[in-house]
Design a protein around this motif. Structure first.
Motif, mmCIF file in Angstrom:
data_model
loop_
_atom_site.group_PDB
_atom_site.id
_atom_site.type_symbol
_atom_site.label_atom_id
_atom_site.label_comp_id
_atom_site.label_asym_id
_atom_site.label_seq_id
_atom_site.Cartn_x
_atom_site.Cartn_y
_atom_site.Cartn_z
ATOM 1 N N TYR A 153 87.584 47.506 -10.946
ATOM 2 C CA TYR A 153 87.574 48.119 -9.908
ATOM 3 C C TYR A 153 87.405 50.080 -9.794
ATOM 4 O O TYR A 153 87.224 50.622 -8.506
ATOM 5 C CB TYR A 153 88.600 47.994 -8.372
ATOM 6 N N SER A 154 87.188 50.504 -10.651
ATOM 7 C CA SER A 154 87.444 51.786 -11.170
ATOM 8 C C SER A 154 86.371 52.673 -10.226
ATOM 9 O O SER A 154 86.563 54.012 -10.064
ATOM 10 C CB SER A 154 87.978 52.136 -12.297
ATOM 11 N N GLY A 155 85.284 52.074 -10.482
ATOM 12 C CA GLY A 155 83.993 52.779 -9.322
ATOM 13 C C GLY A 155 84.071 52.495 -8.359
ATOM 14 O O GLY A 155 83.751 54.107 -7.477
ATOM 15 N N GLY A 156 85.078 52.218 -7.259
ATOM 16 C CA GLY A 156 86.075 52.298 -6.385
ATOM 17 C C GLY A 156 86.582 53.897 -6.249
ATOM 18 O O GLY A 156 86.154 54.517 -4.468
ATOM 19 N N LEU A 157 87.064 54.114 -6.939
ATOM 20 C CA LEU A 157 87.185 55.350 -7.132
ATOM 21 C C LEU A 157 86.852 56.967 -6.837
ATOM 22 O O LEU A 157 86.622 57.548 -6.252
ATOM 23 C CB LEU A 157 87.893 55.972 -8.554
ATOM 24 N N PHE A 158 85.177 56.606 -7.565
ATOM 25 C CA PHE A 158 84.747 57.320 -7.375
ATOM 26 C C PHE A 158 83.270 58.043 -6.508
ATOM 27 O O PHE A 158 81.534 58.078 -6.586
ATOM 28 C CB PHE A 158 83.872 58.108 -9.050
ATOM 29 N N LYS A 159 83.255 55.968 -5.410
ATOM 30 C CA LYS A 159 81.877 55.831 -4.586
ATOM 31 C C LYS A 159 81.512 56.457 -3.424
ATOM 32 O O LYS A 159 83.022 56.194 -2.938
ATOM 33 C CB LYS A 159 81.294 54.352 -5.101
ATOM 34 N N SER A 160 81.064 57.501 -3.313
ATOM 35 C CA SER A 160 80.502 57.994 -1.736
ATOM 36 C C SER A 160 80.629 56.771 -1.127
ATOM 37 O O SER A 160 80.466 55.375 -1.188
ATOM 38 C CB SER A 160 79.233 58.531 -1.736
ATOM 39 N N SER A 161 80.915 57.167 0.621
ATOM 40 C CA SER A 161 80.628 56.153 1.110
ATOM 41 C C SER A 161 79.615 56.165 1.908
ATOM 42 O O SER A 161 78.882 56.580 1.378
ATOM 43 C CB SER A 161 81.825 56.923 2.124
ATOM 44 N N GLY A 162 79.703 55.056 2.341
ATOM 45 C CA GLY A 162 77.663 54.702 3.524
ATOM 46 C C GLY A 162 78.189 53.201 2.869
ATOM 47 O O GLY A 162 76.494 52.821 3.704
ATOM 48 N N GLY A 163 78.315 52.880 1.977
ATOM 49 C CA GLY A 163 77.452 51.307 1.849
ATOM 50 C C GLY A 163 78.685 50.491 2.811
ATOM 51 O O GLY A 163 78.651 50.414 3.624
ATOM 52 N N SER A 164 77.955 48.480 2.987
ATOM 53 C CA SER A 164 77.847 48.068 3.054
ATOM 54 C C SER A 164 79.861 47.775 3.679
ATOM 55 O O SER A 164 80.126 48.168 2.633
ATOM 56 C CB SER A 164 77.491 46.918 2.735
ATOM 57 N N GLY A 165 79.961 46.531 4.459
ATOM 58 C CA GLY A 165 81.639 46.010 4.496
ATOM 59 C C GLY A 165 82.513 46.876 4.214
ATOM 60 O O GLY A 165 82.567 48.095 4.745
ATOM 61 N N SER A 166 84.006 46.994 4.012
ATOM 62 C CA SER A 166 84.663 47.714 4.610
ATOM 63 C C SER A 166 84.862 48.994 4.021
ATOM 64 O O SER A 166 85.490 49.393 3.450
ATOM 65 C CB SER A 166 86.101 46.415 3.775
ATOM 66 N N PHE A 167 84.259 48.646 2.288
ATOM 67 C CA PHE A 167 83.698 49.679 1.670
ATOM 68 C C PHE A 167 83.780 51.057 1.904
ATOM 69 O O PHE A 167 84.065 52.217 2.005
ATOM 70 C CB PHE A 167 83.045 49.147 0.680
ATOM 71 N N GLU A 168 82.677 50.881 3.217
ATOM 72 C CA GLU A 168 83.075 52.272 4.298
ATOM 73 C C GLU A 168 83.945 53.285 4.642
ATOM 74 O O GLU A 168 83.761 54.353 5.073
ATOM 75 C CB GLU A 168 81.802 51.851 4.892
ATOM 76 N N PHE A 169 85.120 52.254 4.437
ATOM 77 C CA PHE A 169 86.019 53.182 5.427
ATOM 78 C C PHE A 169 86.994 53.238 3.986
ATOM 79 O O PHE A 169 87.931 54.292 4.178
ATOM 80 C CB PHE A 169 86.635 52.054 5.589
ATOM 81 N N GLY A 170 86.528 53.589 2.133
ATOM 82 C CA GLY A 170 86.885 53.483 1.473
ATOM 83 C C GLY A 170 87.386 55.143 1.730
ATOM 84 O O GLY A 170 86.226 56.004 1.856
#
Length: 321
Positions: A153-170
């Motif tokens: 899941y380490s891509g979540g460390l560096f991916k910019s926001s604006g995606g879909s679902g809950s990730f956009e709050f990351g």
């Protein structure tokens, strides 16, 4: 002008050249972390992470003239406080033109809910995205920083926001880093590049001895100079390793897609350079290297001649007097 006066002038000038701070070349520092065994609750033992960290150090020692400063933290040495302390110390030591490469192989994960965050596992605790961002914010914007992770899941460390679902709050490292820099009225994080072994919702797979992505990334160090310019940049290494990683895992019925962020940084920072003189290679081939590399000054080669000339004039002066 007397011979004695000329000798004194040459002697002073030679001493100045010898101790002038401008002769020191830019530093390239690697900090490699790998953890197989944990006291952190919930982390099962791995069998590849220490090998990953060790192999990165050894491969760059064997194939690259750049990374003369190589440090490794494994197992009980790789506690969260120890890793953060080392990065924070390097942030105060490294100056304009230097390069810092942070490699981390371990478990990784994320939380869920309204405000999820991503993290890397250390031996005793987690290393949150916001903590990593705070540590990286300590580096000058003129220091090139590259972070490479092999963790689920380490891509979540560096991916910019604006995606879909809950990730956009990351809250990714890059977003938090830019927020910190903005509050300090400092330049944005255009000097930090990221490579992650998998996307934010994917596992990072390994054999019993090494990470799949790490295996192909290591191959890139020796084979990844696809444009034959004498340099393997981090972006070249990533591009070399990405598709073989995808193909190998697809054949096993698994999905893992390595990702990057701030590819512009990865494109200009060298992972490996061939030959014994990095500066001469830059000048002769025009290859991409650490852009602020100062390297050796050409006049340093004449320093022994100046010293010999000084001695000769002194000896001549003594004979005359």
């Amino acid at each position: 002008m007397s011979s004695r006066f000329l000798a004194v002038v040459l002697c002073v000038f030679s001493i100045y050249l010898l101790f002038s701070p401008t002769i020191s070349q830019a530093r390239s520092v690697l900090l490699s972390v790998g953890i197989d065994n944990y006291t952190l609750t919930g982390c099962t033992a791995l069998s590849n992470a220490v090998n990953d960290a060790t192999n990165i150090v050894n491969e760059l020692a064997n194939y690259s003239v750049m990374w003369t400063e190589r440090e490794i933290l494994t197992e009980a040495e790789a506690k969260t406080a120890s890793i953060r302390s080392r990065i924070q110390t390097l942030a105060t030591e490294l100056t304009d033109g230097d390069t810092f490469f942070y490699f981390h192989s371990a478990h990784g994960g994320n939380t869920t809910g309204a405000s999820p965050f991503w993290y890397l596992c250390c031996e005793d605790d987690i290393y949150r995205d916001s903590q990593l961002a705070a540590d990286l914010a300590g580096f000058s914007s003129e220091v090139k920083v590259v972070v490479v992770t092999h963790a689920c899941y380490s891509g979540g460390l560096f991916k910019s926001s604006g995606g879909s679902g809950s990730f956009e709050f990351g809250k990714s490292v890059l977003e938090e880093l830019n927020r910190i820099r903005s509050s300090l009225k400092a330049p944005m994080a255009g000097h930090v590049g990221f490579i992650a072994s998998s996307q934010e919702d994917q596992s990072s797979w390994a054999t019993s001895t090494q990470g799949i992505f790490v295996k192909h990334f290591l191959n890139a160090i020796s084979l990844g100079d696809v444009n034959s310019d004498g340099t393997v940049t981090f972006l070249e290494a990533f591009n070399y390793a990405k598709q073989p990683t995808i193909d190998e895992l697809t054949a096993l019925g698994k999905t893992q897609i390595p990702v990057t962020d701030n590819a512009d940084v990865l494109e200009v920072v060298a992972l490996r350079q061939y030959g014994s003189n990095e500066l001469n290679e830059k000048l002769s081939s025009g290859c991409a290297v650490n852009e602020d590399y100062e390297g050796e000054r050409g006049w340093v080669l004449y320093l022994p001649i100046l010293l010999l000339l000084t001695v000769a004039i002194f000896r001549r002066t003594m004979k005359v007097t």
